[in-house]
Design a protein around this motif. Structure first.
Motif, PDB file in Angstrom:
ATOM      1  N   LEU A 184     -54.173 -26.844  84.652  1.00  0.00           N
ATOM      2  CA  LEU A 184     -53.045 -25.608  84.732  1.00  0.00           C
ATOM      3  C   LEU A 184     -53.793 -24.426  84.096  1.00  0.00           C
ATOM      4  O   LEU A 184     -53.578 -23.314  84.317  1.00  0.00           O
ATOM      5  CB  LEU A 184     -51.766 -26.024  84.255  1.00  0.00           C
ATOM      6  CG  LEU A 184     -51.072 -27.101  85.182  1.00  0.00           C
ATOM      7  CD1 LEU A 184     -49.574 -27.218  84.369  1.00  0.00           C
ATOM      8  CD2 LEU A 184     -50.664 -26.763  86.467  1.00  0.00           C
ATOM      9  N   HIS A 185     -54.424 -24.636  83.026  1.00  0.00           N
ATOM     10  CA  HIS A 185     -55.097 -23.510  82.269  1.00  0.00           C
ATOM     11  C   HIS A 185     -56.391 -23.059  83.188  1.00  0.00           C
ATOM     12  O   HIS A 185     -56.445 -21.661  83.182  1.00  0.00           O
ATOM     13  CB  HIS A 185     -55.796 -24.002  81.090  1.00  0.00           C
ATOM     14  CG  HIS A 185     -56.459 -23.065  80.255  1.00  0.00           C
ATOM     15  ND1 HIS A 185     -56.165 -22.032  79.785  1.00  0.00           N
ATOM     16  CD2 HIS A 185     -57.978 -23.074  80.014  1.00  0.00           C
ATOM     17  CE1 HIS A 185     -56.991 -21.235  79.079  1.00  0.00           C
ATOM     18  NE2 HIS A 185     -58.188 -21.932  79.200  1.00  0.00           N
ATOM     19  N   GLU A 186     -57.185 -23.974  83.787  1.00  0.00           N
ATOM     20  CA  GLU A 186     -58.277 -23.558  84.724  1.00  0.00           C
ATOM     21  C   GLU A 186     -57.769 -22.442  85.743  1.00  0.00           C
ATOM     22  O   GLU A 186     -58.417 -21.697  86.434  1.00  0.00           O
ATOM     23  CB  GLU A 186     -59.098 -24.867  85.154  1.00  0.00           C
ATOM     24  CG  GLU A 186     -59.824 -24.953  84.093  1.00  0.00           C
ATOM     25  CD  GLU A 186     -60.462 -26.630  84.643  1.00  0.00           C
ATOM     26  OE1 GLU A 186     -60.079 -27.094  85.628  1.00  0.00           O
ATOM     27  OE2 GLU A 186     -61.161 -27.008  83.868  1.00  0.00           O
ATOM     28  N   LEU A 187     -56.447 -22.842  86.206  1.00  0.00           N
ATOM     29  CA  LEU A 187     -55.769 -22.073  87.370  1.00  0.00           C
ATOM     30  C   LEU A 187     -54.784 -20.777  86.789  1.00  0.00           C
ATOM     31  O   LEU A 187     -54.473 -20.024  87.841  1.00  0.00           O
ATOM     32  CB  LEU A 187     -54.551 -23.211  87.930  1.00  0.00           C
ATOM     33  CG  LEU A 187     -55.205 -24.238  88.736  1.00  0.00           C
ATOM     34  CD1 LEU A 187     -54.374 -25.121  89.397  1.00  0.00           C
ATOM     35  CD2 LEU A 187     -56.265 -23.689  89.819  1.00  0.00           C
ATOM     36  N   GLY A 188     -55.231 -20.536  85.494  1.00  0.00           N
ATOM     37  CA  GLY A 188     -54.761 -19.237  85.057  1.00  0.00           C
ATOM     38  C   GLY A 188     -53.154 -19.486  84.943  1.00  0.00           C
ATOM     39  O   GLY A 188     -52.540 -18.310  85.008  1.00  0.00           O
ATOM     40  N   ILE A 189     -52.534 -20.429  84.889  1.00  0.00           N
ATOM     41  CA  ILE A 189     -50.988 -20.691  84.568  1.00  0.00           C
ATOM     42  C   ILE A 189     -50.904 -20.792  83.362  1.00  0.00           C
ATOM     43  O   ILE A 189     -49.674 -19.952  82.803  1.00  0.00           O
ATOM     44  CB  ILE A 189     -50.710 -21.969  85.530  1.00  0.00           C
ATOM     45  CG1 ILE A 189     -50.943 -21.720  87.015  1.00  0.00           C
ATOM     46  CG2 ILE A 189     -49.097 -22.064  85.103  1.00  0.00           C
ATOM     47  CD1 ILE A 189     -50.658 -22.918  87.708  1.00  0.00           C
TER      48      ILE A 189
END
Length: 254
Positions: A184-189
């Motif tokens: 979720l961090h890598e997806l910018g969330i």
């Protein structure tokens, strides 16, 4: 038997000839449109003949232009009648030719040949229909398979009351909480602040999460992020775009 005129078969398996070809062949001097007007008054459309529009090329100012020509597909009986009505030597020749064509067409060998051709066409049509049905069935099975994870996950989300920790959601994907938070961090969330994962501003006000405080081992209160039903569905739609789907079967998480 030499071919005097091109003979075709229509959709009803009837032999037909072009009215324009017949007009030219029997050698009448009247122009085609007038000849047709004079000789077709007693004919019945779609029984004795059918209307046909031809496209032909004509020279126009040094170039080529397409032009539509009115024609008619005549049954052999009608062609015989018009040929005899012309009262020309060629007309009688064409009538005799049409009689010979009819005899050949209605001979036992030709009747059997056409019957086999019709049967072959029917078999091919049935095979095509069967192939189409098999394709539609395969597509439907694939659609069901594609929708199954969504339906199962949606059912699980809708049956879930209250808030859930990310570890519980991650379990539905067969992953750990650590792996899921990193994704979720890598997806910018979300981003991590201290020990807490927080949503980036554009998601923070969407009602996806709730932050609650719970005591640690030393009885000190620390914030923890929990996901709402809306947030869980948001996760599903987002990860689906990345071709990451939840497991089809779910364990009881209540």
């Amino acid at each position: 038997m030499n071919e005097l005129i091109k003979i075709s078969s229509n959709e009803n398996d009837e032999q037909v000839v072009s009215a324009r070809d017949l007009h030219k062949g029997i050698g009448v001097k009247t122009r085609f449109s007038l000849w047709w007007e004079q000789n077709s008054r007693m004919l019945i459309e779609n029984e004795d003949f059918t209307s046909v529009v031809l496209t032909t090329e004509v020279q126009n100012n040094g170039g080529v232009q397409l032009r539509d020509l009115q024609d008619y597909a005549l049954t052999i009986d009608t062609a015989k009648h018009l040929a005899m009505q012309s009262q020309t030597e060629k007309g009688r020749e064409y009538r005799t030719y049409f009689i010979q064509v009819e005899k050949a067409w209605n001979s036992p060998d030709m009747v059997m040949k056409r019957a086999l051709q019709i049967a072959d066409k029917r078999v091919i049509a049935l095979q095509n229909e069967n192939s189409q049905l098999q394709l539609e069935t395969s597509v439907q099975k694939q659609q069901i398979a594609e929708l199954q994870p969504k339906a199962s996950y949606y059912d699980w989300v809708l049956q879930t009351k209250g808030l859930l920790a990310i570890s519980v959601i991650a379990k539905q994907y067969g992953k750990s909480a650590q792996w899921f938070n990193k994704l979720l961090h890598e997806l910018g969330i979300q981003y991590k602040q201290g020990k807490v994962w927080l949503l980036y501003q554009k998601y923070a006000e969407q009602g996806y999460t709730k932050t609650n405080f719970a005591p640690d081992d030393a009885e000190r209160l620390h914030p923890h992020t929990y996901w709402t039903q809306k947030g869980m569905l948001f996760i599903y739609e987002t990860l689906k775009k990345e071709n990451i789907l939840p497991l089809v079967e779910h364990e009881d998480v209540t």
